[in-house]
Design an enzyme around this catalytic site. Structure first.
Site, mmCIF file in Angstrom:
data_model
loop_
_atom_site.group_PDB
_atom_site.id
_atom_site.type_symbol
_atom_site.label_atom_id
_atom_site.label_comp_id
_atom_site.label_asym_id
_atom_site.label_seq_id
_atom_site.Cartn_x
_atom_site.Cartn_y
_atom_site.Cartn_z
ATOM 1 N N HIS A 18 40.141 13.778 -13.426
ATOM 2 C CA HIS A 18 39.766 12.410 -13.801
ATOM 3 C C HIS A 18 38.917 11.713 -12.749
ATOM 4 C CE1 HIS A 18 41.963 12.662 -17.389
ATOM 5 N NE2 HIS A 18 43.160 12.378 -16.940
ATOM 6 N N HIS A 88 41.886 6.328 -21.199
ATOM 7 C CA HIS A 88 43.250 6.741 -20.862
ATOM 8 C C HIS A 88 44.253 5.626 -21.165
ATOM 9 C CE1 HIS A 88 46.492 8.781 -18.777
ATOM 10 N NE2 HIS A 88 45.692 9.777 -18.431
ATOM 11 N N GLU A 217 43.605 10.766 -25.826
ATOM 12 C CA GLU A 217 42.389 10.751 -25.017
ATOM 13 C C GLU A 217 41.317 11.630 -25.661
ATOM 14 O OE1 GLU A 217 43.370 11.450 -20.754
ATOM 15 O OE2 GLU A 217 45.424 11.525 -21.518
#
Length: 252
Positions: A18, A88, A217
């Site tokens: 991420h 997210h 997601e």
């Protein structure tokens, strides 16, 4: 930081998760607002987090009269680079407590097998006959404690599903009557059941913890740059990335 997501976590061991040490959510973005939208944009300079290219990226959130939240991603680079943007957000259709009794459907025939470090091996596994079969509505927690190697690796669901169409998922709470639908033009969706969520205070000071939220997601497949059979995360110089995800809320 050309690849990653709008939200971020630090690197985990050898993995770049991420967005790395400082993902996009750790920066102050420029904001433009209109009657029904807000657009956030920033310039990610060449070399940020080790990624090539000066990347201009924007995310536009639009709220419609039909109770839809549209999330539109755009990106443009002056050098070939890799980009994979997602959202997210954590959802709990009851506003708090466990989400394991909330119903979920995922429009997917297969999901990506995980290996050590929760990184895809490159193999797609059929959901048929497994705890990962969400093709019809079922409680999120019905199979989450099943004796399954993939569930044990993730501590629950933390897997990318290979989507079969623009309706990615639908969730429903019998307690609140809230229905959430997710639509996207992206090929994958990560179901995450907040397995590693630390105790913290959410909206209204509500205490949140593991299994008290879920994430849908929408994304390109994780680790796509190392698996040539996956949809490519490569963004060529001068080529504009344009993707959209829609979350629609309703009451039943």
């Amino acid at each position: 930081m050309a690849a990653g997501s709008i939200s971020s976590f630090p690197t985990t061991g050898k993995n770049h998760l991420h967005g790395g040490k400082k993902g996009f959510d750790k920066y102050v973005w420029h904001a433009d607002t209109g009657e029904d939208f807000v657009r956030f944009s920033r310039h990610s300079p060449h070399g940020e987090e080790g990624y090539p290219g000066n990347l201009r990226v924007s995310v536009t959130y639009t709220l419609t009269d039909d109770d839809e939240l549209h999330i539109a991603y755009e990106a443009l680079s002056d050098t070939d680079t890799v980009v994979s943007l997602t959202n997210h957000s954590y959802f709990n259709l009851n506003g708090g407590g466990s989400v394991l009794d909330q119903q979920l459907m995922i429009n997917a025939q297969s999901f990506l097998e995980l290996g050590p470090g929760l990184i895809p091996t490159g193999r797609a596994l059929s959901v048929e006959g497994t705890p990962f079969d969400f093709r019809t509505m079922k409680p999120i927690g019905r199979d989450i404690e099943a004796e399954d190697v993939q569930l044990r690796l993730g501590g629950g669901y933390d897997h990318n599903f290979i989507l079969s169409g623009p309706l990615a998922a639908q969730a429903y709470s019998q307690s609140s009557g809230i229905c959430l639908q997710c639509f996207t033009d992206l090929p994958g969706m990560q179901l995450y059941t907040a397995n590693f969520l630390g105790e913290f205070s959410g909206k209204g000071g509500r205490k949140m913890g593991p299994r008290q939220a879920f994430c849908l997601e929408t994304q390109l497949f994780p680790d796509a740059m190392n698996h040539y059979a996956f949809p490519s995360a490569l963004l060529h110089a001068g080529e504009k990335l344009s993707r959209e995800t829609v979350y629609k809320l309703s009451l039943k």
